[in-house]
Design a protein around this motif. Sequence first.
Motif, mmCIF file in Angstrom:
data_model
loop_
_atom_site.group_PDB
_atom_site.id
_atom_site.type_symbol
_atom_site.label_atom_id
_atom_site.label_comp_id
_atom_site.label_asym_id
_atom_site.label_seq_id
_atom_site.Cartn_x
_atom_site.Cartn_y
_atom_site.Cartn_z
ATOM 1 N N SER A 104 49.528 31.515 46.943
ATOM 2 C CA SER A 104 48.083 31.745 46.998
ATOM 3 C C SER A 104 47.617 32.619 45.836
ATOM 4 O O SER A 104 48.421 33.229 45.126
ATOM 5 C CB SER A 104 47.712 32.412 48.324
ATOM 6 N N ARG A 105 46.304 32.697 45.641
ATOM 7 C CA ARG A 105 45.731 33.555 44.607
ATOM 8 C C ARG A 105 45.213 34.828 45.267
ATOM 9 O O ARG A 105 44.335 34.763 46.129
ATOM 10 C CB ARG A 105 44.600 32.837 43.869
ATOM 11 N N VAL A 123 35.781 45.470 40.097
ATOM 12 C CA VAL A 123 36.012 44.742 41.350
ATOM 13 C C VAL A 123 35.083 43.529 41.420
ATOM 14 O O VAL A 123 35.498 42.428 41.797
ATOM 15 C CB VAL A 123 35.807 45.654 42.574
ATOM 16 N N LYS A 124 33.837 43.720 41.052
ATOM 17 C CA LYS A 124 32.886 42.603 41.060
ATOM 18 C C LYS A 124 33.346 41.488 40.126
ATOM 19 O O LYS A 124 33.211 40.302 40.455
ATOM 20 C CB LYS A 124 31.497 43.097 40.658
ATOM 21 N N ARG A 125 33.887 41.858 38.988
ATOM 22 C CA ARG A 125 34.406 40.841 38.061
ATOM 23 C C ARG A 125 35.600 40.106 38.669
ATOM 24 O O ARG A 125 35.733 38.885 38.527
ATOM 25 C CB ARG A 125 34.800 41.481 36.732
ATOM 26 N N ARG A 128 34.279 37.489 41.050
ATOM 27 C CA ARG A 128 33.144 36.669 40.600
ATOM 28 C C ARG A 128 33.298 35.189 40.930
ATOM 29 O O ARG A 128 32.305 34.476 41.070
ATOM 30 C CB ARG A 128 32.902 36.847 39.103
ATOM 31 N N ASP A 129 34.531 34.702 41.036
ATOM 32 C CA ASP A 129 34.734 33.286 41.342
ATOM 33 C C ASP A 129 34.941 33.012 42.829
ATOM 34 O O ASP A 129 35.202 31.871 43.221
ATOM 35 C CB ASP A 129 35.937 32.744 40.563
ATOM 36 N N ILE A 134 32.567 33.439 52.960
ATOM 37 C CA ILE A 134 33.999 33.527 53.224
ATOM 38 C C ILE A 134 34.358 32.484 54.276
ATOM 39 O O ILE A 134 33.596 32.227 55.203
ATOM 40 C CB ILE A 134 34.340 34.942 53.752
ATOM 41 N N ASP A 135 35.531 31.897 54.142
ATOM 42 C CA ASP A 135 35.969 30.928 55.145
ATOM 43 C C ASP A 135 36.570 31.604 56.376
ATOM 44 O O ASP A 135 36.122 31.358 57.497
ATOM 45 C CB ASP A 135 36.981 29.961 54.529
ATOM 46 N N VAL A 136 37.580 32.447 56.177
ATOM 47 C CA VAL A 136 38.256 33.093 57.305
ATOM 48 C C VAL A 136 38.252 34.600 57.099
ATOM 49 O O VAL A 136 38.621 35.091 56.028
ATOM 50 C CB VAL A 136 39.712 32.598 57.450
#
Length: 237
Positions: A104-105, A123-125, A128-129, A134-136
Amino acid sequence: MPDIKLPEGVQSCFDETPDQVARALADSVSRFLEQRLAEAPRASLVVSGGSTPLPFFRALSEKPLDWSRVDVLLADERWVPEGDPASNTSLVKAHLLQNHAAGSRFLSLKQPGETPEEGLEAVKRELRDLALPIDVLILGMGNDGHTASLFPDAPELSRAMDTSNPEIVAAMTPPSQSRSRITLTYPVLAEARFTALHLKGEDKLETLKKAVSNPDEVMAMPIRGFLKPGLQIFWSP
């Protein structure tokens, strides 16, 4: 089974041992992630630290998902370097990002900077992607009713809980805690597609009873902000 009246729409999975509950939670999470991966290019998994989720981490790590398409991050983190005994990042890497889940990433909430305020932009950077919502989301709960790092005594709480707050993360400095922290904000956490509250022990059950008895006093016990339809509570003695 515990005698507790949960709000309408809140589901419960109460079992006799932490391992049984951990396996049930891992089964539910893996099914949901598999479903999301069939629908979207990537899926996100937000977890909490501490000792309670360790059996869940280990069980989930063995699920044969397409982990290369899963983004894993913490709901909050103490502002300590990785390797520090208080680091939940170290905990997640040692217990969750293993076996199948090693692919996982991982997105780290701990970035360079002496304080979370200094590291906030980094942290925001890092995030950013991250696709929202959120899924879970897997939450824990303290005996003061905090969840993530949404502590009742944190001076930043009202901003972090504000549903109109556009920020994804917030620095938190609760006087009750020896370490400064960084947390995902309430608007980000509250919109998760699947939310579970993972608890262990009679003390947490008593705290939950207190929380559900007066659900409107959210700032006094921030966990109350998540006691809404769709929440699944996983508890063991």
